[in-house]
Design an enzyme around this catalytic site. Structure first.
Site: not given
Ligand code: OAD
Length: 235
Positions: A62, A94-95, A97, A112, A120, A178-179, A206
């Site tokens: 990653r 939460q990203n 990157d 996150h 370390c 985007g979450t 969505e």
């Molecule tokens: P998710 O994968 O759970 O959700 C991504 C969201 O982005 C979904 O609601 C999609 O519909 C939306 N999406 C996808 N493509 C898109 C686009 N082009 N434009 C706008 N929206 C789009 O990801 P997160 O909510 O970020 O934690 O997940 C939360 C946490 O769960 C992450 O930080 C990670 C994961 O486990 C850790 O790694 C600690």
């Protein structure tokens, strides 16, 4: 909230969806990372204790991948907002990157953790890290071979919660981009922001799980809806 043109503090929560159009996999949904890997195999402290090679290899891949990706129009729009908005603009992401930073944002809180850090576990110092960890390189600070990805795993406490609470308390507008609203505490920020008096807006492909808590939802790909929102705000 006053008129949209009045200076106000904006807090923006971002998730994997804002980086999707940069070619970084989201976690949930078809083809998401958690369909390809079991969370408990790669994203928990127990997994790291049980099979460190598996976990280190997953994050090495990653970490290498994000360095080949570029910020998209949504990241750049948020950077423009930070530059041009009279009030304060804080991105809580939460990203893991670095696309917000490479897109030009400065006020970014990584709750996150970050792929481009190694932590370390011997001396507790985080160092910028772009290469692999699988070969157990020594910590650049103390020399101990005890580096782990600087990622908040399930069961661990997210970073910077005090700073995030303060930002939410001062926010006039809270925007979620985007979450999926599946992971707490981030999923609870909308309710907290509401209680503390902020208007709330959701921009997502969505409806998220917490969609009902937002005053307004605009659906579409981040590159389009975020750019349109920032353009309208800045006039
Ligand atoms: P998710 O994968 O759970 O959700 C991504 C969201 O982005 C979904 O609601 C999609 O519909 C939306 N999406 C996808 N493509 C898109 C686009 N082009 N434009 C706008 N929206 C789009 O990801 P997160 O909510 O970020 O934690 O997940 C939360 C946490 O769960 C992450 O930080 C990670 C994961 O486990 C850790 O790694 C600690």
């Amino acid at each position: 909230m006053g008129a949209m043109t009045a200076p106000q503090n904006i807090v923006i929560l971002t998730g994997a969806g804002i980086s999707a159009e940069s070619g970084i996999d989201t976690f949930r949904g078809g083809g998401g990372l958690w369909e390809q890997h079991r969370v408990e195999d790669v994203a928990t402290p127990e997994a790291f204790a049980r099979d460190p090679d598996l976990v280190l290899r997953f994050y090495d891949m990653r970490r290498a991948a994000i360095q080949t990706r570029e910020p998209n129009a949504a990241h750049r729009a948020l950077a423009r907002l930070e530059r041009e908005w009279a009030g304060q603009v804080t991105v809580v992401t939460q990203n893991v990157d670095d696309l917000h930073e490479r897109g030009g944002s400065h006020a970014v809180i990584h709750m996150h953790g970050e792929h481009l850090n190694a932590w370390c576990t011997a001396c507790d110092v985080r160092s910028r890290w772009t290469g692999p960890l699988i070969d157990r390189p020594p910590c650049p600070v103390c020399g101990t071979r005890a580096l782990r990805p600087d990622i908040v795993w399930f069961g661990e406490i997210p970073y910077h919660m005090d700073a995030i609470q303060s930002a939410l308390a001062a926010a006039d507008l809270f925007v979620s981009i985007g979450t999926s609203g599946a992971v707490y505490p981030a999923a609870g920020f909308v309710r907290l922001a509401r209680e503390l008096g902020a208007a709330t807006l959701e921009l997502n492909l969505e409806r998220s799980q917490g969609s009902a808590w937002f005053d307004e939802t605009r659906l579409g790909p981040a590159s389009a809806v975020v750019t349109a929102w920032v353009d309208a705000l800045l006039g």
